[in-house]
Design a protein around this motif. Sequence first.
Motif, short mmCIF file in Angstrom:
data_model
loop_
_atom_site.label_atom_id
_atom_site.label_comp_id
_atom_site.label_asym_id
_atom_site.label_seq_id
_atom_site.Cartn_x
_atom_site.Cartn_y
_atom_site.Cartn_z
N GLY A 194 1.07 -0.99 -0.25
CA GLY A 194 -0.43 -0.07 -0.24
C GLY A 194 1.16 1.31 0.15
N GLY A 195 2.51 1.07 -0.30
CA GLY A 195 2.73 2.47 -0.88
C GLY A 195 3.79 2.48 0.50
N PHE A 196 3.85 1.89 1.55
CA PHE A 196 4.71 1.82 2.94
C PHE A 196 4.42 0.48 4.11
CE2 PHE A 196 0.57 4.03 4.18
CZ PHE A 196 0.62 3.20 5.88
N GLY A 197 5.62 0.36 4.55
CA GLY A 197 5.84 -0.45 5.94
C GLY A 197 6.32 -1.68 4.36
N ILE A 198 6.93 -2.81 5.67
CA ILE A 198 7.72 -3.89 5.34
C ILE A 198 6.92 -5.80 5.75
CG2 ILE A 198 9.14 -3.52 6.96
CD1 ILE A 198 11.44 -4.47 4.80
N HIS A 199 6.67 -6.26 4.90
CA HIS A 199 6.27 -7.29 5.21
C HIS A 199 7.13 -8.08 6.61
CE1 HIS A 199 8.14 -9.71 1.88
NE2 HIS A 199 9.16 -9.58 2.82
N THR A 200 8.57 -7.68 7.01
CA THR A 200 9.02 -8.80 8.46
C THR A 200 8.58 -8.01 9.42
OG1 THR A 200 11.24 -7.04 6.81
CG2 THR A 200 10.88 -9.72 6.76
N ILE A 201 8.77 -8.52 10.30
CA ILE A 201 8.30 -7.87 11.56
C ILE A 201 8.88 -8.85 12.87
CG2 ILE A 201 6.13 -6.97 11.06
CD1 ILE A 201 4.64 -10.17 11.95
N TRP A 275 3.36 -2.31 26.83
CA TRP A 275 2.45 -2.25 24.61
C TRP A 275 3.06 -2.63 24.56
CZ3 TRP A 275 3.17 1.26 20.79
CH2 TRP A 275 4.03 2.15 20.37
N PHE A 276 3.19 -3.41 22.94
CA PHE A 276 3.54 -4.30 22.32
C PHE A 276 4.02 -3.67 20.75
CE2 PHE A 276 0.16 -6.38 23.09
CZ PHE A 276 -0.80 -6.69 21.93
N HIS A 277 4.45 -3.59 19.93
CA HIS A 277 4.27 -3.55 19.12
C HIS A 277 5.65 -2.97 17.77
CE1 HIS A 277 7.75 -0.84 19.18
NE2 HIS A 277 7.90 -0.38 21.12
N ASP A 278 5.62 -3.73 16.83
CA ASP A 278 6.65 -4.09 15.70
C ASP A 278 8.31 -3.31 16.09
OD1 ASP A 278 7.08 -5.60 13.49
OD2 ASP A 278 7.56 -3.83 12.41
N HIS A 279 9.16 -3.38 15.61
CA HIS A 279 10.69 -3.27 15.49
C HIS A 279 11.11 -3.54 14.71
CE1 HIS A 279 13.03 -0.46 18.26
NE2 HIS A 279 12.05 -0.85 19.36
N MET A 280 10.82 -3.93 14.08
CA MET A 280 11.13 -3.89 12.14
C MET A 280 12.72 -2.81 11.45
SD MET A 280 12.56 -5.82 9.72
CE MET A 280 13.48 -5.80 8.44
N ASN A 287 5.91 0.45 9.85
CA ASN A 287 4.90 -0.77 10.40
C ASN A 287 4.15 -0.50 11.62
OD1 ASN A 287 5.60 -1.94 8.38
ND2 ASN A 287 6.69 -3.57 9.56
N VAL A 288 4.18 0.50 12.20
CA VAL A 288 3.43 0.71 13.75
C VAL A 288 2.64 1.82 13.34
CG1 VAL A 288 4.19 1.77 16.19
CG2 VAL A 288 4.88 0.47 15.68
N TYR A 289 3.11 2.67 12.87
CA TYR A 289 1.80 3.61 11.98
C TYR A 289 0.45 2.37 11.39
CZ TYR A 289 -0.46 7.28 9.66
OH TYR A 289 -1.23 8.39 8.91
N LYS A 290 0.72 1.83 10.53
CA LYS A 290 0.26 0.84 9.96
C LYS A 290 -1.19 0.23 10.81
CE LYS A 290 1.11 -0.91 6.04
NZ LYS A 290 0.51 -0.76 4.45
N GLY A 291 -0.61 -0.14 12.10
CA GLY A 291 -1.70 -0.63 13.24
C GLY A 291 -1.16 -2.08 13.77
N ASN A 292 0.82 -2.06 13.69
CA ASN A 292 1.01 -3.22 14.99
C ASN A 292 1.46 -2.71 16.06
OD1 ASN A 292 3.21 -4.39 15.81
ND2 ASN A 292 3.43 -5.64 13.76
N ALA A 293 0.84 -2.42 16.97
CA ALA A 293 0.37 -2.06 18.36
C ALA A 293 -0.61 -2.23 18.51
CB ALA A 293 0.49 -0.27 18.68
N GLY A 294 -0.75 -2.65 20.31
CA GLY A 294 -1.34 -2.90 21.32
C GLY A 294 -1.36 -3.07 22.65
N ALA A 387 1.80 7.55 18.99
CA ALA A 387 2.19 8.01 17.31
C ALA A 387 3.03 8.13 16.74
CB ALA A 387 1.94 9.61 18.26
N VAL A 388 3.60 8.62 16.00
CA VAL A 388 5.19 8.15 15.30
C VAL A 388 5.69 9.38 15.63
CG1 VAL A 388 6.37 8.24 13.54
CG2 VAL A 388 4.42 7.10 12.98
N ALA A 389 5.15 11.14 15.53
CA ALA A 389 6.21 11.76 16.57
C ALA A 389 5.83 12.87 16.77
CB ALA A 389 6.76 12.62 14.74
#
Length: 688
Positions: A194-201, A275-280, A287-294, A387-389
């Motif tokens: 979709g234009g951003f993010g990567i499939h490895t996590i 909390w837990f989130h992606d750290h690729m 990846n966090v912005y795309k929804g990888n956060a709980g 948030a991101v920033a």
Amino acid sequence: MTPFSSSAYATTLGIPTGLSPSPLFGVQPFTQPMPRFDVLPRKAFTFGAGVMNPIPAFPGTPGPDPTEQANVTQQPVPAVLGGGTGPVEGRPPGPIWAHQHWNDFPPKVTVEVTQEGAKPNTVYNPGVPSSLNSGIDASRPFRPAFHPDLPDQGPLALWTFNGTLPPKLLIGRYHEHILLRHHNRLPEDPTQNGGFGIHTITTHEHNGHHGAENDGFTGAYFFPGEFYDYHYPICHGGYFSINQGANDPRCGSPNDAGGIENLQGDFHETMSTHWFHDHMFSFTSQNVYKGNAGMFNIYSSLDRGNEEIDDGVNLRLPSGSANSYGNLDYDVNLMLADKAWDQDGQLAMDIFDFDGFLGDVMTVNLVYKPFFEVERRKYRFRILNAAVARFFKLALSDASPMVQIANDGNLLPTPVTLTTLDEMGIAERYDIVIDFSRYSIGSKVWMVNLAEHENGRRPIQDLSLRDAMSGASTDPCVGRFLEFRVVRDPARPDTSQVPELLVPNPDLSQIPVAAERTFVFGRGATQTTSDPISSFVGPWGIGTDGGGKLDADFGRISAAPRFGTREIWTLRNGGAGWDHPIHIHFEEGQILARNGRPDNVPAWERGRKDVYRLHPGTSVTLTMQFRDFGGMFMEHCHNTTHEDNAMLLRWEIDDAGGAFLRPLPTPIPTPQGVRFVDPTEVLPTAFR
């Protein structure tokens, strides 16, 4: 055309996203209910009993039991990922990446999740009845949309846990060891993003006290078709060295009968809100912005999640009382994040803004400016800046008081009553209590953001409450963003409390200081290595112990504290134009001084923390212990754009015994398996 230049949209339209303004399709604020988090299912686990059943996305026979070392059973690898075969588990293999203290902390509960593209949620479990979830009918499919009148997010735009909204909540209690199996179900083709993010996590359980193999190290990522078993012991710090007779009920866990299971360790190290989130590596922000956060609520004998148990240990914070622990009735998770979307309503991001990406639409629990129905009583809100920033500074619209009881994952020594909270950096968690009994039924009050941004470097100013609510700010995320509606009296009396004493800090004064280190964060970094996988060149970097600022390389060892010691670290902001929220993995610390002075540390920072905000040109001095576990960890700016470009370093505890080597070899993941290489660089002051 340089990617280091700000977008024309940001300067000509007053929109900080770097994109065209996000269309709202006629949607008005406060016209949808705020969904409570979606509680992840838990299963009791017994080895060999066949209960590690795949979640619905994985039909067929039960999955393999978790293993101490990574499961290297081979499976076919798709041609787009190079073909051949590769392991079913993406965790690096062998004894160095085995689950530490596996026999001391065998899994008692398993939780399985996927990472996948957006889809409707047909199994939403808010953990509370509809009456406590603003009337939301959880039996109806929950669409992957930021508002009922906004378009559904497509499977390439939004990547979430289990592919669904609302965001997920993991429930745990001390010494109930969790095995979280995370399946990567993202597209095999990396261009399908979709234009951003990567499939490895790689999943970081933010500041969990466990071995590095379960920390979500930035270089321990895994590929589509693989899973990764994360082992969360949930033990108190000092488990192997303090309170060995388990004689203090304050260091304990709630049992199912309403009592306490006494545990080893230090009750001063009790944690509550994670909390837990992606750290690729290089893609955390996307990846966090795309929804990888709980979020992750941890319950203890002190923080029971049952407000009616009065045993002299339980703090009786607002929660509820139907269950022995973990009641969510009046204990509410809030995930704050700014977002942006394109003209089709699909999530969008400017990946060329290296100062820090900002959105122009406020969301709470991943929906646009909702309302939340409350009763006339006390509520606990566990607030996460996801948030991101963007920084947030929070107040209530009537300037009434809030009581802050925790900063990051840790309850404060004493509560702090405030009318405006401190600026909240990315990844910080503030737990607050609001007493709605002061309002009449039918009243409304709003949560308001006072922090105004012009770019992603830092807030440009904190507005007055009046100015923030006036609508005059050019920052669209300033002002009201969450509406509280007072709808009824509680059915039961409010027996919850906010006691004068919460969780005292550990006394470290008798523990010798083994070393002192200094880290400087800023622009103008250089790269001294050239590894194509582990190194990166970006505008941001970190200088260590008087050396020049260096770009990130997860193969470089910048610090290596000795197992079982205490150190003092000074974090310094090397610039005057930006603000860095710095996160140190594994161990929370105590702030000793700001700008060299202990009296500069405000009351709400006098507990234990894991994110330390460096205002322009300032420093923070803190102390930490290094106990119980080892491996390679990280330190980085949690403005995730800065982290990805490339304000991150690796530090390690490599003398914890067992299979550890000194220094540790660096994992290099591929779909066909993980190989190991020697560190690309070891800084001269790393080993002391």
